[in-house]
Write a protein that holds these residues in place. Structure first.
Motif, PDB file in Angstrom:
ATOM      1  N   PRO A  15      99.412 -12.277 -78.158  1.00 27.41           N
ATOM      2  CA  PRO A  15      98.693 -12.859 -77.012  1.00 27.41           C
ATOM      3  C   PRO A  15      98.545 -11.907 -75.834  1.00 27.41           C
ATOM      4  CG  PRO A  15     100.867 -13.856 -77.261  1.00 27.41           C
ATOM      5  CD  PRO A  15     100.626 -13.043 -78.484  1.00 27.41           C
TER       6      PRO A  15
ATOM      7  N   ARG B 230      95.014 -10.825 -74.185  1.00 28.85           N
ATOM      8  CA  ARG B 230      94.770 -10.977 -72.745  1.00 28.85           C
ATOM      9  C   ARG B 230      94.304  -9.659 -72.138  1.00 28.85           C
ATOM     10  NH1 ARG B 230      99.362 -13.600 -68.954  1.00 28.85           N
ATOM     11  NH2 ARG B 230      98.553 -15.493 -69.939  1.00 28.85           N
TER      12      ARG B 230
ATOM     13  N   GLU C  87      93.440 -17.006 -80.142  1.00 24.15           N
ATOM     14  CA  GLU C  87      92.892 -15.948 -79.283  1.00 24.15           C
ATOM     15  C   GLU C  87      92.255 -16.543 -78.025  1.00 24.15           C
ATOM     16  OE1 GLU C  87      90.426 -13.362 -81.622  1.00 24.15           O
ATOM     17  OE2 GLU C  87      92.187 -12.295 -82.394  1.00 24.15           O
TER      18      GLU C  87
ATOM     19  N   SER D  14      95.070 -17.207 -75.703  1.00 22.33           N
ATOM     20  CA  SER D  14      95.640 -15.938 -75.252  1.00 22.33           C
ATOM     21  C   SER D  14      94.789 -15.279 -74.177  1.00 22.33           C
ATOM     22  CB  SER D  14      95.779 -14.981 -76.438  1.00 22.33           C
ATOM     23  OG  SER D  14      96.608 -15.525 -77.444  1.00 22.33           O
TER      24      SER D  14
ATOM     25  N   TYR E 181     100.796 -20.775 -74.504  1.00 23.27           N
ATOM     26  CA  TYR E 181     100.951 -19.325 -74.431  1.00 23.27           C
ATOM     27  C   TYR E 181     102.386 -18.916 -74.761  1.00 23.27           C
ATOM     28  CZ  TYR E 181      99.902 -14.579 -72.908  1.00 23.27           C
ATOM     29  OH  TYR E 181      99.691 -13.227 -72.883  1.00 23.27           O
TER      30      TYR E 181
ATOM     31  N   ARG F 253     103.597 -16.397 -77.847  1.00 23.32           N
ATOM     32  CA  ARG F 253     104.430 -15.204 -77.663  1.00 23.32           C
ATOM     33  C   ARG F 253     105.665 -15.261 -78.554  1.00 23.32           C
ATOM     34  NH1 ARG F 253     105.034 -13.261 -71.469  1.00 23.32           N
ATOM     35  NH2 ARG F 253     105.385 -11.281 -72.534  1.00 23.32           N
TER      36      ARG F 253
ATOM     37  N   ASN G  23     104.474 -14.535 -82.655  1.00 25.42           N
ATOM     38  CA  ASN G  23     103.355 -13.603 -82.771  1.00 25.42           C
ATOM     39  C   ASN G  23     103.276 -13.004 -84.171  1.00 25.42           C
ATOM     40  OD1 ASN G  23     105.232 -11.494 -82.916  1.00 25.42           O
ATOM     41  ND2 ASN G  23     105.110 -11.060 -80.723  1.00 25.42           N
TER      42      ASN G  23
END
Length: 460
Positions: free
Chosen positions: A235, A239, A376, A379, A438, A442, A445
């Motif tokens: 993420p 970003r 996505e 993210s 989010y 994380r 992942n």
């Protein structure tokens, strides 16, 4: 320490600034570039004569090992059995299944041929990780060549319920081939349960379940393990891509032409499993039931072409073009087009930046293994002013992203209502939902996905 050998149907070298790729390519490449290793598979070239040798290309820690297919192999293995038989079956569309014995034989033949190309490259301590439905017989073929390495398999698409799988001729041979792997990985627990149910009810196998460990499967004279490993994204990297792409011409053009309107956005391969037609109709229903949204919100659907030589995919393209034209004809004004339907591919930073601009991410497949677009989209958001994810209950991602607005993609009115809720959602609620999702992304992942799978594969 042995190398990681990734095997997938298509080897697609990608980069952070290159064209956007599918979920398999992004997930595999992100996993492999951290550890290094070899990525082996079809180059994408369709040849008139058999290839002479594997092409090796090094990019940093990754060696890409690719080989072309002759037309007959492409037609039978890829276009035929993989995508005209397995793809619809595994996406719960038995009505679209086409079966041809020669195509099935070609599917098995190409798997044996690919295995024979890879075998000379292997070292005794390599760990082999095979990906997706094109390569179900691959471990069986390697074993016949005497390969004793640990071999794992990860299915990126759903695994169908037994009654659906039974509609595929040779289903028993396929599941027996899966049992030649040491570890099977699925996206979600329901996919794992579907496989286990088939083993017990149709194959006469047995299962031993352990807390927090893979299921031990005994079937067809083999013992293997199976578990769910939901694939993730990085993420923070997405970003960063979104911020990098903000100043690009394509993104600035979209912002300028919106004229302060809100943006609903979807990105999908052009595929009947993605629920695109239903999504268009849900946006139309929003315009119909909530007139104040007209000229105040635009829907951007990016649908890159895929498998354009398969009839079902040509049909869905024609249907989408007709639907978008009909809806725009009904609601468009001189300064506003409700649906922007774009049939082309964009680079990853452009898509990430567009996700960041979108007030709503509209991700509503009829059936999907995971759907990394959903992850996505979350993210890419600005945490201070995030958008809202509207997500199908039939995407694997829905089992993790519970703070999204979860919808049934066949409920047109329900999706329209979810869009209205998302567009009107207060900032505090948007922030809270985004923060929850989010943090989960994380914690789970791509590295976690890879490490969990390889840990279990290496364990004896």
């Amino acid at each position: 320490m042995g190398r990681l050998i990734i095997v997938s149907n298509r080897v697609a070298p990608i980069s952070e600034g290159g064209p956007a790729a599918g979920g398999l390519a992004v997930g595999v490449y992100d996993a492999l570039k951290e550890t290094g290793g070899v990525w082996f598979g079809w180059s994408g070239d369709v040849l008139t004569v058999p290839p002479e040798a594997i092409k090796l290309e090094e990019q940093g820690p990754v060696t890409f090992a690719t080989i072309g297919l002759v037309r007959r192999d492409y037609d039978q293995y890829y276009r035929g059995f993989s995508n005209a038989t397995l793809w619809p079956a595994f996406h719960y569309r038995p009505d679209l299944i086409e079966f041809d014995r020669d195509e099935y034989d070609g599917y098995c033949r190409v798997n044996r041929w690919l295995a024979a190309q890879l075998a000379p490259l292997l070292r005794p301590d390599d760990v082999i990780w095979v990906h997706d439905y094109h390569l179900i017989p691959f471990a069986q073929a390697l074993r016949e060549l005497g390969v004793k390495n640990r071999i794992g398999f990860f299915l990126h698409i759903p695994f169908p319920a037994s009654q659906i799988l039974l509609s595929v001729p040779r289903h028993r041979e396929l599941v027996e081939a899966l049992c030649a792997f040491d570890l099977l990985g699925f996206q979600t627990e329901p996919d794992l349960h579907a496989f286990c149910d088939y083993v017990e009810t149709e194959a006469g196998g047995t299962l031993t379940r352990h807390a927090a460990k893979p299921v031990e499967v005994r079937a067809f004279g083999k013992t293997l393990k199976a578990a769910a490993y939901p694939i993730g994204v990085y993420p923070d990297e997405v970003r960063a891509l979104a911020k990098d792409g903000e100043s690009g011409r394509d993104v600035q053009t979209v912002k300028a032409t919106l004229h302060q309107r809100k943006l609903v956005m979807s990105v999908d391969r052009l595929d009947y499993s993605k629920g695109l037609v239903e999504r268009f109709r849900a946006f139309e229903r929003l315009m119909e039931h909530d007139p104040q949204q007209r000229n105040n919100v635009s829907f951007l659907q990016i649908a890159p072409p895929t498998r354009s030589d398969v009839d079902a995919y040509r049909d869905i393209r024609l249907q989408l073009e007709a639907e978008s034209g009909r809806i725009n004809g009904r609601y468009a004004e001189l300064d506003w087009t409700p649906i922007r339907y774009i049939h082309r591919q964009y680079e990853r930073p452009v898509l990430a930046a567009l996700f960041r601009e979108a007030h709503v991410g509209f991700v509503t497949p009829l059936r999907d293994g995971m759907n990394l677009v959903a992850k996505e989209y979350v993210s890419a958001q600005d945490p201070d002013d995030p958008g809202v994810l509207v997500l199908s209950q039939f995407a694997g991602a829905a089992r993790e992203l519970k703070a999204a607005l979860i919808v049934n993609p066949l409920d047109i009115d329900g999706m329209a209502e979810a869009l209205a809720t998302a567009l009107a959602m207060p900032l505090d609620e948007r922030r809270a939902r985004h923060r929850e999702m989010y943090a989960l992304l994380r914690d789970n992942n791509v590295s976690v996905w890879r490490d969990n799978f390889l840990r279990d594969l290496k364990a004896r």
